[in-house]
Design an enzyme around this catalytic site. Structure first.
Site, PDB file in Angstrom:
ATOM      1  CD  GLU A  16      -2.852  -1.183   2.496  1.00 52.20           C
ATOM      2  OE1 GLU A  16      -3.896  -0.850   2.183  1.00 52.20           O
ATOM      3  OE2 GLU A  16      -2.529  -1.339   3.536  1.00 52.20           O
ATOM      4  CB  ILE A  56      -8.004   5.526   6.876  1.00 50.90           C
ATOM      5  CG1 ILE A  56      -8.929   4.502   7.537  1.00 50.90           C
ATOM      6  CG2 ILE A  56      -7.593   4.740   5.667  1.00 50.90           C
ATOM      7  CD1 ILE A  56     -10.271   4.103   7.088  1.00 50.90           C
ATOM      8  CD  GLU A  57      -8.823   3.964  12.037  1.00 49.66           C
ATOM      9  OE1 GLU A  57      -9.255   2.873  12.582  1.00 49.66           O
ATOM     10  OE2 GLU A  57      -7.791   3.979  11.275  1.00 49.66           O
ATOM     11  CG  PHE A  63      -1.258  24.825  46.071  1.00 50.40           C
ATOM     12  CD1 PHE A  63      -0.963  24.021  45.057  1.00 50.40           C
ATOM     13  CD2 PHE A  63      -1.508  24.366  47.169  1.00 50.40           C
ATOM     14  CE1 PHE A  63      -0.913  22.486  45.110  1.00 50.40           C
ATOM     15  CE2 PHE A  63      -1.344  22.838  47.460  1.00 50.40           C
ATOM     16  CZ  PHE A  63      -1.165  22.003  46.171  1.00 50.40           C
ATOM     17  CG  ASN A  94      -3.841  27.574  42.849  1.00 51.76           C
ATOM     18  OD1 ASN A  94      -3.706  27.975  43.843  1.00 51.76           O
ATOM     19  ND2 ASN A  94      -3.991  26.444  42.358  1.00 51.76           N
ATOM     20  CG  ASP A 105      -3.909  19.578  40.346  1.00 49.92           C
ATOM     21  OD1 ASP A 105      -3.865  18.540  39.559  1.00 49.92           O
ATOM     22  OD2 ASP A 105      -4.786  19.876  41.039  1.00 49.92           O
ATOM     23  CG  ASP A 113      -7.824  19.908  38.639  1.00 44.44           C
ATOM     24  OD1 ASP A 113      -7.437  18.832  38.488  1.00 44.44           O
ATOM     25  OD2 ASP A 113      -7.726  20.504  39.899  1.00 44.44           O
ATOM     26  CG  ASP A 145     -11.460   8.281  33.628  1.00 47.33           C
ATOM     27  OD1 ASP A 145     -12.601   8.431  33.344  1.00 47.33           O
ATOM     28  OD2 ASP A 145     -10.235   7.894  32.975  1.00 47.33           O
ATOM     29  CG  LEU A 146     -13.695  13.753  31.986  1.00 52.95           C
ATOM     30  CD1 LEU A 146     -12.868  14.919  32.490  1.00 52.95           C
ATOM     31  CD2 LEU A 146     -13.932  13.510  30.574  1.00 52.95           C
ATOM     32  N   PRO A 170     -18.723  19.822  34.811  1.00 51.43           N
ATOM     33  CG  PRO A 170     -19.633  21.791  35.185  1.00 51.43           C
ATOM     34  CD  PRO A 170     -19.876  20.584  34.807  1.00 51.43           C
TER      35      PRO A 170
END
Length: 275
Positions: A21, A72-73, A172, A174, A213, A215, A228-229, A232
């Protein structure tokens, strides 16, 4: 929103898993649907207010043939992101990539992949309290800026805050950045976690000290609750070090769950110092 469509753009190229190919090449066909507001061009009669599809076709043909991919992806993703990067009036693109000569050892009319990519608006909260925190935050933002699929649009000031959750640790630094990204939310999470890991992030103690970190606070107006997500981010309205920088760069942004604008939120019992 209006649409400009290009159907069956035929290109001969050398994509595929097998050596023949890549060596011999084969035919591909592209169907492209561009979501773009054409009204300004209609009123002004100015092509610059729309998409020059002739120029776009030539650019796609060059892009399609200058690099070889196994999947092709990968080809489809590259072309979709190329369009979004170089044609800023395009809000989203839907692309169907046909591979009619795919070596599947049986008769099929075509094999194709359909993808849709768009400009997504996201807000990321960054924090650090280990090492040279200011430099680490700068490095993280640079990594976000260098990515071909993500662009930093706004950046808040730095804010110094007491540790949240586990208080016996250094203060921290931020900030919040607004990004435009072509990544889906799950892939954006993987991307920012890669940046964290590259900058020495370890996850040993919950709410413990950390070098960096990152987020995902908001992703468009999406509400996502997965293992895991969470979008908001579930603690936005409890953290002044998120609210204050959000009010600085996006005061009218609406929290999709509470319905409140950022400028309407405040926490008076948490000390936050803008640097």
């Amino acid at each position: 929103m209006d649409h400009i469509n290009i159907d069956q753009l035929i290109i001969f190229a050398n994509h595929g898993l097998f050596s023949q190919e890549k060596d011999l090449g084969q035919k591909f066909a592209l169907d492209i649907d561009l979501c773009v507001n054409t009204q300004a061009a209609a009123f002004s009669k100015d092509l610059a207010q729309s998409v020059d599809y002739g120029a776009l076709i030539q650019a796609i043909k060059q892009r399609f043939t200058e690099t070889t991919y196994d999947l092709i992806e990968s080809v489809a993703e590259d072309i979709a992101q190329y369009i979004l990067r170089h044609y800023t009036l395009v809000a989203s693109v839907r692309l169907r990539l046909h591979k009619p000569w795919a070596p599947v050892m049986t008769a099929v009319e075509s094999i194709y992949i359909d993808i849709e990519r768009r400009r997504n608006r996201a807000f990321l909260g960054l924090g650090s309290n280990l090492g040279d925190s200011e430099n680490l935050l700068d490095n993280a933002i640079q990594e976000l800026s260098k990515a071909p699929h993500t662009e930093v649009k706004k950046q808040s000031s730095l804010y110094q805050t007491k540790a949240w959750g586990l208080e016996d640790q250094p203060d921290f630094l931020n900030c919040v950045v607004e990004v435009e990204t072509f990544l889906e939310a799950e892939n954006l999470l993987n991307f920012v976690q890669t940046i964290e890991n590259n900058l020495g992030r370890t996850r040993e103690v919950k709410w413990g000290p950390r070098s960096i970190d990152i987020d995902i606070l908001f992703y468009n107006d999406a509400i996502i609750y997965q293992e895991d997500l969470f979008i908001p981010h579930p603690y936005i309205e409890e953290r002044a070090f998120i609210i204050e920088p959000m009010k600085e760069i996006a005061p009218f942004w609406i929290h999709p769950v509470s319905g409140k604008q950022m400028r309407q939120l405040s926490i008076t019992d948490e000390e936050v110092t803008r640097l």
